[in-house]
Structures are given as structure tokens and as C-alpha cells.
Design an enzyme around this catalytic site. Sequence first.
Site, PDB file in Angstrom:
ATOM      1  N   ALA A  64       1.022  -0.932   0.108  1.00  0.00           N
ATOM      2  CA  ALA A  64       0.208   0.073   0.400  1.00  0.00           C
ATOM      3  C   ALA A  64       1.145   1.209  -0.001  1.00  0.00           C
ATOM      4  CB  ALA A  64      -0.952  -0.314   1.146  1.00  0.00           C
ATOM      5  N   GLY A 107       0.948  -5.318   0.995  1.00  0.00           N
ATOM      6  CA  GLY A 107      -0.220  -5.337   0.461  1.00  0.00           C
ATOM      7  C   GLY A 107       0.180  -6.133  -1.501  1.00  0.00           C
ATOM      8  N   GLU A 110       0.090  -9.794  -0.330  1.00  0.00           N
ATOM      9  CA  GLU A 110      -0.920  -9.184  -0.654  1.00  0.00           C
ATOM     10  C   GLU A 110      -1.721 -10.330  -2.107  1.00  0.00           C
ATOM     11  OE1 GLU A 110      -1.829  -6.760   2.317  1.00  0.00           O
ATOM     12  OE2 GLU A 110      -2.883  -8.229   3.213  1.00  0.00           O
ATOM     13  N   GLU A 130       3.521  -5.050   7.899  1.00  0.00           N
ATOM     14  CA  GLU A 130       3.076  -3.902   8.219  1.00  0.00           C
ATOM     15  C   GLU A 130       3.721  -3.097   9.592  1.00  0.00           C
ATOM     16  OE1 GLU A 130       2.060  -6.000   5.756  1.00  0.00           O
ATOM     17  OE2 GLU A 130       0.704  -5.537   4.923  1.00  0.00           O
TER      18      GLU A 130
HETATM   19  N1  CO8 Z   1       4.439   3.421  -0.659  1.00  0.00           N
HETATM   20  C1  CO8 Z   1       4.708   4.634  -0.811  1.00  0.00           C
HETATM   21  N2  CO8 Z   1       6.819   4.853  -1.601  1.00  0.00           N
HETATM   22  C2  CO8 Z   1       6.917   3.869  -1.178  1.00  0.00           C
HETATM   23  C3  CO8 Z   1       6.293   2.682  -0.772  1.00  0.00           C
HETATM   24  C4  CO8 Z   1       5.017   2.464  -0.383  1.00  0.00           C
HETATM   25  N3  CO8 Z   1       5.109   0.890   0.054  1.00  0.00           N
HETATM   26  N4  CO8 Z   1       7.701   1.581  -1.307  1.00  0.00           N
HETATM   27  C5  CO8 Z   1       8.698   2.579  -1.360  1.00  0.00           C
HETATM   28  N5  CO8 Z   1       8.302   3.724  -1.807  1.00  0.00           N
HETATM   29  C6  CO8 Z   1       9.380   4.954  -2.563  1.00  0.00           C
HETATM   30  C7  CO8 Z   1      10.132   5.390  -2.035  1.00  0.00           C
HETATM   31  O1  CO8 Z   1       9.735   5.989  -0.140  1.00  0.00           O
HETATM   32  C8  CO8 Z   1      10.630   6.397  -2.883  1.00  0.00           C
HETATM   33  O2  CO8 Z   1      10.871   7.054  -3.229  1.00  0.00           O
HETATM   34  P1  CO8 Z   1      11.151   8.397  -3.355  1.00  0.00           P
HETATM   35  O3  CO8 Z   1      12.685   7.786  -4.378  1.00  0.00           O
HETATM   36  O4  CO8 Z   1      10.804   9.987  -3.413  1.00  0.00           O
HETATM   37  O5  CO8 Z   1      12.338   8.586  -1.873  1.00  0.00           O
HETATM   38  C9  CO8 Z   1      11.112   4.956  -3.209  1.00  0.00           C
HETATM   39  O6  CO8 Z   1       9.797   4.304  -3.842  1.00  0.00           O
HETATM   40  C10 CO8 Z   1      12.067   4.178  -3.840  1.00  0.00           C
HETATM   41  O7  CO8 Z   1      12.329   3.297  -2.442  1.00  0.00           O
HETATM   42  P2  CO8 Z   1      13.354   2.766  -1.737  1.00  0.00           P
HETATM   43  O8  CO8 Z   1      14.695   4.030  -1.642  1.00  0.00           O
HETATM   44  O9  CO8 Z   1      13.219   2.802  -0.186  1.00  0.00           O
HETATM   45  O10 CO8 Z   1      14.222   1.574  -2.731  1.00  0.00           O
HETATM   46  P3  CO8 Z   1      14.571   0.389  -1.460  1.00  0.00           P
HETATM   47  O11 CO8 Z   1      15.010  -0.136  -2.978  1.00  0.00           O
HETATM   48  O12 CO8 Z   1      15.812   1.222  -1.155  1.00  0.00           O
HETATM   49  O13 CO8 Z   1      13.972   0.140  -1.417  1.00  0.00           O
HETATM   50  C11 CO8 Z   1      12.155  -1.056  -0.644  1.00  0.00           C
HETATM   51  C12 CO8 Z   1      12.822  -1.127  -1.783  1.00  0.00           C
HETATM   52  C13 CO8 Z   1      12.005  -2.371   0.563  1.00  0.00           C
HETATM   53  C14 CO8 Z   1      10.303  -2.227  -0.676  1.00  0.00           C
HETATM   54  C15 CO8 Z   1      11.203   0.058   0.783  1.00  0.00           C
HETATM   55  O14 CO8 Z   1      11.444   0.675  -0.563  1.00  0.00           O
HETATM   56  C16 CO8 Z   1      10.929  -0.648   1.707  1.00  0.00           C
HETATM   57  O15 CO8 Z   1      10.566  -1.310   2.569  1.00  0.00           O
HETATM   58  N6  CO8 Z   1       9.153   0.344   1.473  1.00  0.00           N
HETATM   59  C17 CO8 Z   1       8.311   0.133   2.116  1.00  0.00           C
HETATM   60  C18 CO8 Z   1       7.975  -1.511   1.957  1.00  0.00           C
HETATM   61  C19 CO8 Z   1       6.425  -1.803   3.470  1.00  0.00           C
HETATM   62  O16 CO8 Z   1       6.584  -1.471   4.329  1.00  0.00           O
HETATM   63  N7  CO8 Z   1       5.340  -1.757   3.078  1.00  0.00           N
HETATM   64  C20 CO8 Z   1       3.807  -2.025   3.223  1.00  0.00           C
HETATM   65  C21 CO8 Z   1       2.875  -0.932   3.284  1.00  0.00           C
HETATM   66  S1  CO8 Z   1       1.116  -1.039   4.361  1.00  0.00           S
HETATM   67  C22 CO8 Z   1       0.416  -2.310   3.767  1.00  0.00           C
HETATM   68  O17 CO8 Z   1       0.665  -2.555   2.446  1.00  0.00           O
HETATM   69  C23 CO8 Z   1      -0.647  -2.813   3.743  1.00  0.00           C
HETATM   70  C24 CO8 Z   1      -1.623  -1.864   4.465  1.00  0.00           C
HETATM   71  C25 CO8 Z   1      -2.952  -2.100   5.468  1.00  0.00           C
HETATM   72  C26 CO8 Z   1      -3.985  -1.568   5.473  1.00  0.00           C
HETATM   73  C27 CO8 Z   1      -4.481  -2.380   5.934  1.00  0.00           C
HETATM   74  C28 CO8 Z   1      -5.862  -1.995   5.502  1.00  0.00           C
HETATM   75  C29 CO8 Z   1      -7.154  -2.272   5.841  1.00  0.00           C
END
Ligand code: CO8
Length: 256
Positions: A64, A107, A110, A130
Site C-alpha cells: 500500500a 499489500g 497480498e 506492516e
Molecule cells: N509506499 C509509498 N512509497 C514507497 C513504498 C510504499 N509502500 N515503497 C517504496 N516507496 C518509495 C520510496 O519512498 C522511495 O521514494 P523516493 O524516491 O521519493 O524517496 C521509492 O519508492 C524507492 O524506495 P527506496 O528508496 O526505499 O528503494 P529501496 O530499493 O532501497 O527499498 C523497499 C525498496 C524495500 C521496497 C522499501 O522501499 C520499503 O521498505 N518500502 C516499504 C515497504 C512496506 O512497508 N510495505 C507495506 C506497506 S503497508 C501495506 O501494504 C498494507 C496496508 C494495510 C492497511 C490496512 C487495510 C485495511
Amino acid sequence: MSLLVTERPAPHVVLLRLDRPEVRNALSPELRGELRVAFQALSADPDVRAVVVTGNGEAFSAGADIRSMVETTPGEMMRRGDDANWSAIRDCPKPVIAAVSGYALGGGCELAMHADIIVAAESARFGQPEVKLGIMPGAGGTQRLARAVGRHRAMLLLLTGDMLTAREAFDAGLVSMVSADGSALDDALALASRIAAMPPLAVAEIKRVMHAGLEAPLDVALELERRAAYLLFDTDDKREAMRAFVEKRKPSFSGR
Ligand code: CO8
């Protein structure tokens, strides 16, 4: 601009490619809405017999969109009606294959688990991080992951946010097959073409019965299976497939 690219790379096969590479294909509400519309359309399209969902080399999807959730309240979450987006995928009667390269997190994991088959590149990573954001999965992460890999391994992943490698995910039963890096999409498309060439009614019944049966008591599930198996004996494709086998020729399926 569309966040989801739809292609028809082979007869009866649809490819859906998440296209937000700048944020690792994070699933914004808009992208989830586009997925819903796409799945509703291809579910109703009789020409479509297999669907492949993919991202890019860096990420299938990082989950997400965190930026869209920082200030979100429970009321807003409820108003978004996100379950309608997921149910469009969940209810798709066509076989769905996820071709996963890079990260499938939150997500994104998922979304992969909504697929019937998961093809993962060697360097793909799966996880439900999460908990690190103070939330928890909301699209089946606690349930589908536990059913795929067993409750104790799932709990470890859910409470730590640790990732599985593609090999670990394969060994645990989350992934159907592991491809060399750079080949996951081609392998998934080849698989989709093979499945699209099968008798569609048999394919649809196998998917329907497995999904319905897995949530039912075993005796009910076995009855579902038996009835569907009997029903398929009344299709043109069954007659054609068996005659072709006996006559030592290639079958030609009509989908009837
Ligand atoms: N959302 C928004 N932006 C993101 C996300 C994300 N999930 N993942 C990465 N990005 C963005 C970063 O902010 C970054 O942006 P910018 O260049 O502007 O700084 C760009 O993508 C590149 O990311 P990284 O520099 O971090 O890239 P890396 O290759 O170093 O790392 C990762 C990649 C490992 C994927 C890292 O970005 C990361 O950990 N991302 C977050 C992953 C995460 O926590 N996902 C779970 C999200 S919550 C969810 O999915 C469920 C929600 C359920 C809600 C309940 C519903 C009822």
C-alpha cells in the site's frame, strides 16, 4: 495517466503490468481502483482464458502507498471501500498468475497471494512488514500467508516483518516455481499460454472447486469436487479431448 498497463501478449492471455516504478509499484487507491476495473472487465470477457499480473525488475509491488496513509483515519479507510477492489481479483474466475521480480511486500505480497500461481524470480523477496508501520495486513496477509506456509512460519514473518527469498518462499509453499532473474515474466506468460490452450470449462471448474472446497469441511469439498467432475463429462471439449487421445491426434477445443 494509467497506472496499470494492459496488454494481450498471446491469444487468450492478458498481461496486467503495475506501472508506478518511481515508488516500487506502491498500491495507491487509484492503482487499486484500476486493478478492480481491469479484473471486472477481463472476468466478463469470454476471450480471456488466463491473466498474468506483474510489476518490474525492482518490484512486483512494495505494498500500500504509505504516503497516502500517513494521516488516514479509520473512517476514511472505511469510506475507501477497498474490499471491492480486492474482491474483483478474488472473484476472478480465470486463472491468475503473478510474475514476481523484486519486492512483493505488504499489500504487494497480498496481491501475489490473490493469484492462483506465483512465479518468482530468484532474487524476489516476499514479506508482510506492516507491523513495522504500526499496522497489520488488511487484504488477507494474516490468513492467506498462514494457509500457504503454516501458522508458525507465518507468525514469525508477520511479527518480525522479515522477508523470504524466492527459494525460501518456494520451499515454504508460497511460490509455485522459481525462475532465473529476468525470466519470471516470460515463464509466467508461457505458463499462461499453456493453460489458455486447455479446455476452459475444465480450467474454470478446477479453480472454482479448489477455492470453494478449501474453505469447506472435507466431506463437503469432496462432494463439490465429485459433482463438478461429473458435470464436465457433458462438455464438447471432454468428448473431443478423449477422442483425440484415442485417435492419436491433437485435440481442438471449442470452449463448450
Ligand atoms: N509506499 C509509498 N512509497 C514507497 C513504498 C510504499 N509502500 N515503497 C517504496 N516507496 C518509495 C520510496 O519512498 C522511495 O521514494 P523516493 O524516491 O521519493 O524517496 C521509492 O519508492 C524507492 O524506495 P527506496 O528508496 O526505499 O528503494 P529501496 O530499493 O532501497 O527499498 C523497499 C525498496 C524495500 C521496497 C522499501 O522501499 C520499503 O521498505 N518500502 C516499504 C515497504 C512496506 O512497508 N510495505 C507495506 C506497506 S503497508 C501495506 O501494504 C498494507 C496496508 C494495510 C492497511 C490496512 C487495510 C485495511
